[in-house]
Enzyme design. Structure first.
Site, PDB file in Angstrom:
ATOM      1  N   GLU A 239      42.466  47.271  18.345  1.00 30.62           N
ATOM      2  CA  GLU A 239      42.534  46.026  19.119  1.00 30.62           C
ATOM      3  C   GLU A 239      43.509  45.098  18.396  1.00 30.62           C
ATOM      4  OE1 GLU A 239      40.296  45.555  21.928  1.00 30.62           O
ATOM      5  OE2 GLU A 239      40.075  47.688  21.502  1.00 30.62           O
TER       6      GLU A 239
ATOM      7  N   GLU B 259      33.686  47.751  19.994  1.00 25.82           N
ATOM      8  CA  GLU B 259      32.983  46.816  20.884  1.00 25.82           C
ATOM      9  C   GLU B 259      31.471  46.855  20.646  1.00 25.82           C
ATOM     10  OE1 GLU B 259      32.224  46.371  25.306  1.00 25.82           O
ATOM     11  OE2 GLU B 259      34.380  46.684  25.182  1.00 25.82           O
TER      12      GLU B 259
ATOM     13  N   ARG C  32      50.354  57.867  24.800  1.00 23.13           N
ATOM     14  CA  ARG C  32      51.043  56.577  24.630  1.00 23.13           C
ATOM     15  C   ARG C  32      51.344  56.311  23.160  1.00 23.13           C
ATOM     16  NH1 ARG C  32      45.633  55.488  25.099  1.00 23.13           N
ATOM     17  NH2 ARG C  32      44.712  53.775  23.891  1.00 23.13           N
TER      18      ARG C  32
ATOM     19  N   ASP D 168      37.777  54.653  19.456  1.00 24.12           N
ATOM     20  CA  ASP D 168      37.518  53.699  18.377  1.00 24.12           C
ATOM     21  C   ASP D 168      37.355  52.277  18.923  1.00 24.12           C
ATOM     22  OD1 ASP D 168      37.726  55.764  16.571  1.00 24.12           O
ATOM     23  OD2 ASP D 168      39.842  55.409  16.151  1.00 24.12           O
TER      24      ASP D 168
ATOM     25  N   SER E 147      41.180  58.000  22.488  1.00 22.56           N
ATOM     26  CA  SER E 147      42.535  58.486  22.261  1.00 22.56           C
ATOM     27  C   SER E 147      42.761  58.938  20.823  1.00 22.56           C
ATOM     28  CB  SER E 147      43.537  57.377  22.600  1.00 22.56           C
ATOM     29  OG  SER E 147      43.390  57.010  23.941  1.00 22.56           O
TER      30      SER E 147
HETATM   31  C1  LIG Z   1      56.365  62.914  11.926  1.00 27.43           C
HETATM   32  C2  LIG Z   1      54.958  62.807  12.335  1.00 27.43           C
HETATM   33  C3  LIG Z   1      54.202  61.841  11.528  1.00 27.43           C
HETATM   34  C4  LIG Z   1      52.819  61.597  12.060  1.00 27.43           C
HETATM   35  C5  LIG Z   1      52.040  60.681  11.170  1.00 27.43           C
HETATM   36  C6  LIG Z   1      50.782  60.334  11.829  1.00 27.43           C
HETATM   37  C7  LIG Z   1      49.880  59.498  11.018  1.00 27.43           C
HETATM   38  C8  LIG Z   1      48.732  59.104  11.907  1.00 27.43           C
HETATM   39  C9  LIG Z   1      47.701  58.278  11.246  1.00 27.43           C
HETATM   40  C10 LIG Z   1      46.807  57.712  12.306  1.00 27.43           C
HETATM   41  C11 LIG Z   1      45.825  56.766  11.753  1.00 27.43           C
HETATM   42  C12 LIG Z   1      44.948  56.283  12.839  1.00 27.43           C
HETATM   43  C13 LIG Z   1      44.049  55.227  12.412  1.00 27.43           C
HETATM   44  C14 LIG Z   1      43.110  54.861  13.540  1.00 27.43           C
HETATM   45  C15 LIG Z   1      43.372  53.948  14.418  1.00 27.43           C
HETATM   46  C16 LIG Z   1      42.476  53.720  15.607  1.00 27.43           C
HETATM   47  O1  LIG Z   1      41.452  52.828  15.273  1.00 27.43           O
HETATM   48  C17 LIG Z   1      43.287  53.150  16.749  1.00 27.43           C
HETATM   49  C18 LIG Z   1      42.437  53.039  18.019  1.00 27.43           C
HETATM   50  O2  LIG Z   1      41.932  54.274  18.422  1.00 27.43           O
HETATM   51  P1  LIG Z   1      41.446  54.597  19.934  1.00 27.43           P
HETATM   52  O3  LIG Z   1      40.619  53.438  20.391  1.00 27.43           O
HETATM   53  O4  LIG Z   1      40.639  55.863  19.849  1.00 27.43           O
HETATM   54  O5  LIG Z   1      42.670  54.737  20.734  1.00 27.43           O
HETATM   55  N1  LIG Z   1      44.423  54.021  17.035  1.00 27.43           N
HETATM   56  C19 LIG Z   1      45.662  53.644  16.780  1.00 27.43           C
HETATM   57  O6  LIG Z   1      45.929  52.550  16.368  1.00 27.43           O
HETATM   58  C20 LIG Z   1      46.767  54.649  17.063  1.00 27.43           C
HETATM   59  C21 LIG Z   1      47.595  54.895  15.850  1.00 27.43           C
HETATM   60  C22 LIG Z   1      48.848  55.602  16.233  1.00 27.43           C
HETATM   61  C23 LIG Z   1      49.079  56.855  15.495  1.00 27.43           C
HETATM   62  C24 LIG Z   1      50.450  57.416  15.793  1.00 27.43           C
HETATM   63  N1  ADP Z   2      35.093  49.702  32.068  1.00 24.25           N
HETATM   64  C1  ADP Z   2      36.075  49.306  31.294  1.00 24.25           C
HETATM   65  N2  ADP Z   2      37.263  48.920  31.822  1.00 24.25           N
HETATM   66  C2  ADP Z   2      38.293  48.553  31.033  1.00 24.25           C
HETATM   67  N3  ADP Z   2      38.246  48.520  29.675  1.00 24.25           N
HETATM   68  C3  ADP Z   2      37.096  48.900  29.107  1.00 24.25           C
HETATM   69  C4  ADP Z   2      35.961  49.313  29.872  1.00 24.25           C
HETATM   70  N4  ADP Z   2      34.967  49.639  29.018  1.00 24.25           N
HETATM   71  C5  ADP Z   2      35.440  49.430  27.777  1.00 24.25           C
HETATM   72  N5  ADP Z   2      36.716  48.985  27.810  1.00 24.25           N
HETATM   73  C6  ADP Z   2      37.615  48.656  26.690  1.00 24.25           C
HETATM   74  O1  ADP Z   2      38.559  49.710  26.566  1.00 24.25           O
HETATM   75  C7  ADP Z   2      39.102  49.667  25.253  1.00 24.25           C
HETATM   76  C8  ADP Z   2      39.563  51.032  24.791  1.00 24.25           C
HETATM   77  O2  ADP Z   2      38.514  51.928  24.878  1.00 24.25           O
HETATM   78  P1  ADP Z   2      38.392  53.278  24.076  1.00 24.25           P
HETATM   79  O3  ADP Z   2      37.152  53.932  24.551  1.00 24.25           O
HETATM   80  O4  ADP Z   2      38.514  53.032  22.643  1.00 24.25           O
HETATM   81  O5  ADP Z   2      39.618  54.143  24.603  1.00 24.25           O
HETATM   82  P2  ADP Z   2      41.003  54.542  23.899  1.00 24.25           P
HETATM   83  O6  ADP Z   2      40.648  55.361  22.718  1.00 24.25           O
HETATM   84  O7  ADP Z   2      41.724  55.333  24.941  1.00 24.25           O
HETATM   85  O8  ADP Z   2      41.704  53.284  23.504  1.00 24.25           O
HETATM   86  C9  ADP Z   2      38.005  49.109  24.394  1.00 24.25           C
HETATM   87  O9  ADP Z   2      38.534  48.032  23.676  1.00 24.25           O
HETATM   88  C10 ADP Z   2      36.939  48.614  25.358  1.00 24.25           C
HETATM   89  O10 ADP Z   2      36.585  47.273  25.077  1.00 24.25           O
END
Ligand SMILES: CCCCCCCCCCCCC/C=C/[C@@H](O)[C@H](COP(=O)(O)O)NC(=O)CCCCC
Ligand code: ADP
Ligand code: CA
Length: 503
Positions: A461, A161, A269, A156, A199
């Site tokens: 972010e 970005e 994480r 996400d 993630s």
């Molecule tokens: C007892 C178990 C309860 C579990 C409840 C879980 C509810 C989870 C809802 C998650 C909503 C996520 C919303 C999305 C957020 C993403 O934009 C953000 C960034 O994603 P990425 O770049 O792919 O890493 N992710 C988060 O902020 C992580 C949320 C943490 C969830 C535990």
């Molecule tokens: N080459 C790079 N090195 C470090 N960070 C980067 C690179 N390319 C993109 N990013 C940054 O990494 C962050 C997380 O990326 P993302 O693909 O969403 O992974 P995750 O879901 O694990 O957080 C984004 O905010 C992006 O701006």
């Protein structure tokens, strides 16, 4: 002309990926009665096969015929049919974050996605990012008109970005000042495709229904289009960020802040920091003001969810367009009421979509719409740890997560938040001692009230300011997706039979 399996074969043209003349050596084991022919002619149709749980796969069927001319005519006719599908991309710009999620972005793209793009005759320019903001900055420089879409391989954060690059570029080219929170933003017509390799991958899951690189690549190839609402976030007439999934203060902001230090753990994480943040049970005082979204037919407590071709999204967009035509954005906004809520919150979540993801398949707000010009604002007030756990668990089962006395949910078109701390600072009643002696309430060390601010989590972010002003922009951008398809009876039958509709 007939195929190897049955005498009549059917495939919807919109599901065809490519048509190619068949090389004999490849398929000889399969040709049955055609083997006896001196010089058989054949072509292979590659098409989308829909499997269970919204998963798509590339399948193929080979048609044989005795007449070379007839065979070539079929190939030509099918290629012309594909050529007529103008929504299909021919030239894509691809950004790969090699460090997202489990650091598999490059491998996923090269092994699973690039061969499909090449089969579908899509040309690509591929950029493997070298640092954060590489993709965003690059999007301000490239000749964007050359491309039919931009693909991001990552999570996400990476999507965010690319979206910032595209929306920012669009506003710059149109002379729109992003720092003006009331500026009518220009829609971005270049679609973004997401190949999930992050993630959480919530934007992909909430718009496609599955985290699967091959499925996402096929949605790009067939030229799907899903409009998406985008929220703009400002502080004191300064633009901070756009958001399409979660804008979360308190619980999700604290998880994000803690988890950034543990990036080496990969997607785990969030589980680690989630557990830690749950135990800390911090709540934050502040004031939320919001304008309810009156233009939309839906409500966050609806039982039905946003699905492919959503009626609520279509109607809401029409309604908004009529309102804007009649009275103009400014007057309409000034006239509508603001509701004000002060309180102590464990979490404040504003979501532009359900935020469904593998951790929570129905999401933070199951009835939120992708393109209705509204966001769902969820306020989780101070409650016991046990109650908060019950609330969280309901994200993973069929029970209603809004059916708690300490949870309120509103469908809004804009909102503002100020923390009590910044209100106090502004009115010059700052307690210097509070500031100097750490974050937690000195009078009641065990009460979990927090004299520090939380952080806003904006699509993964962090934001630098706690006081923010948010506005939803209806359908500001578009994805190569079609929303989640209804699980109708026919789907299972369709997915089992390989070829259904007449060519
Ligand atoms: C007892 C178990 C309860 C579990 C409840 C879980 C509810 C989870 C809802 C998650 C909503 C996520 C919303 C999305 C957020 C993403 O934009 C953000 C960034 O994603 P990425 O770049 O792919 O890493 N992710 C988060 O902020 C992580 C949320 C943490 C969830 C535990
Ligand atoms: N080459 C790079 N090195 C470090 N960070 C980067 C690179 N390319 C993109 N990013 C940054 O990494 C962050 C997380 O990326 P993302 O693909 O969403 O992974 P995750 O879901 O694990 O957080 C984004 O905010 C992006 O701006
Ligand atoms: Ca929405």
């Amino acid at each position: 002309i007939s195929c190897v399996h049955t005498e009549n074969c059917f495939v919807p043209t919109s599901d065809i990926i490519a048509v190619e003349e068949t090389e004999f050596n490849k398929k000889q084991h399969n040709i049955g009665k055609w083997q006896k022919m001196a010089k058989p002619h054949a072509f292979t149709v590659y098409y989308v096969k829909k499997a269970r749980n919204h998963r798509w796969r590339c399948s193929d069927v080979t048609f044989w015929c005795v007449d070379e001319h007839l065979c070539n005519q079929w190939i030509q006719a099918l290629k012309e049919l594909l050529e007529m599908q103008k929504s299909r991309p021919k030239q894509l710009l691809v950004y790969i974050n090699p460090y997202g999620g489990r650091r598999q972005g490059k491998r996923i793209y090269e092994q699973k996605v690039a061969p499909l793009f090449s089969l579908a005759s899509i040309s690509t320019d591929v950029v493997i990012t070298e640092h954060a903001n590489h993709a965003k900055d690059n999007l301000f420089e490239v000749n964007i008109n050359k491309y039919d879409g931009v693909v991001c391989v990552g999570g996400d954060g990476m999507f965010s970005e690319v979206m910032h690059g595209l929306i920012g570029r669009m506003q710059k080219d149109s002379g729109i000042d992003q720092n003006n929170p009331k500026a009518p933003l220009v829609q971005c017509n270049i679609r973004i495709g997401i190949i999930p390799a992050g993630s959480t991958d919530c934007i992909c899951y909430s718009t496609v229904g599955i985290i699967d690189p091959v499925t996402s690549a096929l949605h790009i190839i067939v030229g799907d289009c899903q409009p998406l609402d985008v929220s703009s976030v400002h502080h004191n007439n300064t633009f901070l960020k756009y958001s399409v999934s979660l804008l979360g203060y308190g619980f999700y902001g604290d998880i994000l802040k803690d988890s950034e230090k543990k990036r080496w753990m990969g997607p785990m994480r969030y589980d680690y920091s989630g557990f830690k943040t749950f135990l800390s049970h911090h709540y934050y005082e502040g004031t939320i003001s919001f304008q309810p979204a009156r233009h939309t037919l839906g409500s966050p407590r609806d039982k039905d969810s946003c699905r492919t071709g959503c009626y609520i999204c279509k109607k809401s967009e029409q309604q908004l367009a009529e309102q804007h035509k009649e009275c103009g954005l400014k007057r309409e906004e000034d006239e509508e009421e603001w509701k004000v809520i002060k309180g102590k919150f464990l979490a404040i979540n504003a979501v532009n979509m359900s935020c469904a993801c593998p951790r929570s398949p129905k999401g933070l707000s199951p009835a939120a719409h992708l393109a209705d010009g509204s966001a769902d604002l969820i306020l989780v007030r101070k409650c016991s740890r046990f109650d908060f756990l019950r609330y969280l668990v309901r994200h993973t089962n069929q029970d209603d997560q809004f059916d708690f006395s300490f949870v309120d949910v509103y469908r809004v078109k804009s909102f503002q938040f100020t923390s009590k701390l910044s209100e106090d600072n502004e009115s010059n009643v700052t307690d210097i001692g509070k500031k100097r002696f750490g974050q937690f309430c000195r009078d009641h060390p065990a009460c979990c009230c927090n004299s520090a601010n939380s952080t806003w989590n904006c699509d993964g972010e962090t934001l630098d300011s706690s006081a923010i002003e948010v506005r939803v922009h209806c359908q500001l951008m578009k994805l190569f997706a079609r929303g989640i398809e209804e699980n109708c009876k026919g789907e299972a039958a369709y997915s089992q039979s390989s070829i259904e509709q007449l060519l």
